[in-house]
Scaffold this active site. Structure first.
Site, PDB file in Angstrom:
ATOM      1  NE  ARG A  61      -9.631 -35.133 -33.649  1.00 53.94           N
ATOM      2  CZ  ARG A  61      -9.918 -35.019 -34.950  1.00 53.94           C
ATOM      3  NH1 ARG A  61     -10.663 -34.044 -35.378  1.00 53.94           N
ATOM      4  NH2 ARG A  61      -9.467 -35.907 -35.811  1.00 53.94           N
ATOM      5  CD  GLU A  98      -8.214 -43.755 -47.853  1.00 53.61           C
ATOM      6  OE1 GLU A  98      -8.562 -43.137 -46.837  1.00 53.61           O
ATOM      7  OE2 GLU A  98      -8.958 -44.513 -48.498  1.00 53.61           O
TER       8      GLU A  98
HETATM    9  P1  AMP Z   1      -3.710 -42.268 -38.993  1.00 57.86           P
HETATM   10  O1  AMP Z   1      -2.515 -41.456 -39.435  1.00 57.86           O
HETATM   11  O2  AMP Z   1      -4.296 -43.098 -40.101  1.00 57.86           O
HETATM   12  O3  AMP Z   1      -3.403 -43.095 -37.759  1.00 57.86           O
HETATM   13  O4  AMP Z   1      -4.845 -41.231 -38.620  1.00 57.86           O
HETATM   14  C1  AMP Z   1      -4.822 -40.613 -37.399  1.00 57.86           C
HETATM   15  C2  AMP Z   1      -5.337 -39.192 -37.445  1.00 57.86           C
HETATM   16  O5  AMP Z   1      -6.508 -39.051 -38.267  1.00 57.86           O
HETATM   17  C3  AMP Z   1      -5.710 -38.784 -36.051  1.00 57.86           C
HETATM   18  O6  AMP Z   1      -5.136 -37.512 -35.801  1.00 57.86           O
HETATM   19  C4  AMP Z   1      -7.224 -38.770 -36.026  1.00 57.86           C
HETATM   20  O7  AMP Z   1      -7.656 -37.601 -35.383  1.00 57.86           O
HETATM   21  C5  AMP Z   1      -7.675 -38.811 -37.483  1.00 57.86           C
HETATM   22  N1  AMP Z   1      -8.614 -39.926 -37.781  1.00 57.86           N
HETATM   23  C6  AMP Z   1      -8.390 -40.995 -38.591  1.00 57.86           C
HETATM   24  N2  AMP Z   1      -9.443 -41.816 -38.671  1.00 57.86           N
HETATM   25  C7  AMP Z   1     -10.385 -41.275 -37.871  1.00 57.86           C
HETATM   26  C8  AMP Z   1     -11.732 -41.669 -37.500  1.00 57.86           C
HETATM   27  N3  AMP Z   1     -12.320 -42.797 -37.969  1.00 57.86           N
HETATM   28  N4  AMP Z   1     -12.410 -40.880 -36.628  1.00 57.86           N
HETATM   29  C9  AMP Z   1     -11.837 -39.747 -36.143  1.00 57.86           C
HETATM   30  N5  AMP Z   1     -10.598 -39.317 -36.439  1.00 57.86           N
HETATM   31  C10 AMP Z   1      -9.865 -40.063 -37.299  1.00 57.86           C
END
Ligand code: AMP
Length: 178
Positions: A61, A98
């Site tokens: 995205r 995670e």
């Molecule tokens: P992070 O590495 O934890 O910052 O996760 C970011 C990635 O996971 C991004 O590319 C988001 O598109 C996706 N993502 C994580 N949590 C969500 C959420 N609650 N809603 C939508 N996309 C999420």
């Protein structure tokens, strides 16, 4: 189009992709012409203020917003890809999820040495994905001091982790929860 108008265009899906997650879906934002244009315009203004010379987007995205910002600014776009997609020897980085790990890859020749890179993704949660992309783009020779997102989930602390790594993180919208 106000920030509240943009907020109303984000669809929230409970328990996707697994129980307990509030999925913040930008499909409905990019599916609204004026909303998408406004989001890209705000991001381009921030990227210009940061002195961007290259725009990088994180698969998938982040490509949607990042490529639109790059084209609007007339700047090069660098895709930060999932593994096995680039047809050349790559720079790669593993990072923790995670559960388990994931990998991002970039073409080592894609960033001119020292160029100011602005990294874009749709959403920052824990910041693990964006931090990995920053590290990779730095290894590729870029100067990465700014990251932009459509959505921040501040409770998960990702933007703060980026700031601790010397990267200013800004988002158009903040949502509660995770
Ligand atoms: P992070 O590495 O934890 O910052 O996760 C970011 C990635 O996971 C991004 O590319 C988001 O598109 C996706 N993502 C994580 N949590 C969500 C959420 N609650 N809603 C939508 N996309 C999420």
């Amino acid at each position: 189009m106000t920030v509240e108008d943009l907020r109303a265009l984000v669809r929230t899906i409970p328990d996707f992709p697994k129980p307990g997650i509030l999925f913040r879906d930008v499909t409905t934002l990019i599916g609204d012409g004026p909303g998408f244009a406004a989001a890209v315009g705000h991001m381009a203004n921030r990227a210009e203020a940061a002195g961007a010379e290259v725009v990088a987007g994180i698969e998938a995205r982040g490509f949607i917003f990042g490529a639109a910002v790059a084209a609007r600014m007339g700047l090069p776009f660098v895709p930060v890809r999932k593994p096995g997609k680039l047809p050349v020897p790559v720079l790669a980085i593993d990072y923790a999820l995670e559960y388990g790990t994931d990998t991002l890859e970039v073409d080592p020749g894609a960033v001119p040495g020292g160029a100011k890179v602005v990294v874009i993704d749709d959403l920052i949660a824990t910041g693990g994905t964006a931090l990995a992309a920053v590290e990779l783009l730095r290894r590729a020779g870029g100067t990465v001091a700014q990251a932009l997102f459509a959505i921040d989930l501040p409770e998960l602390g990702g933007a703060q982790r980026l700031r601790d790594a010397g990267v200013a993180a800004e988002a158009l919208l903040a949502f509660e929860g995770h």
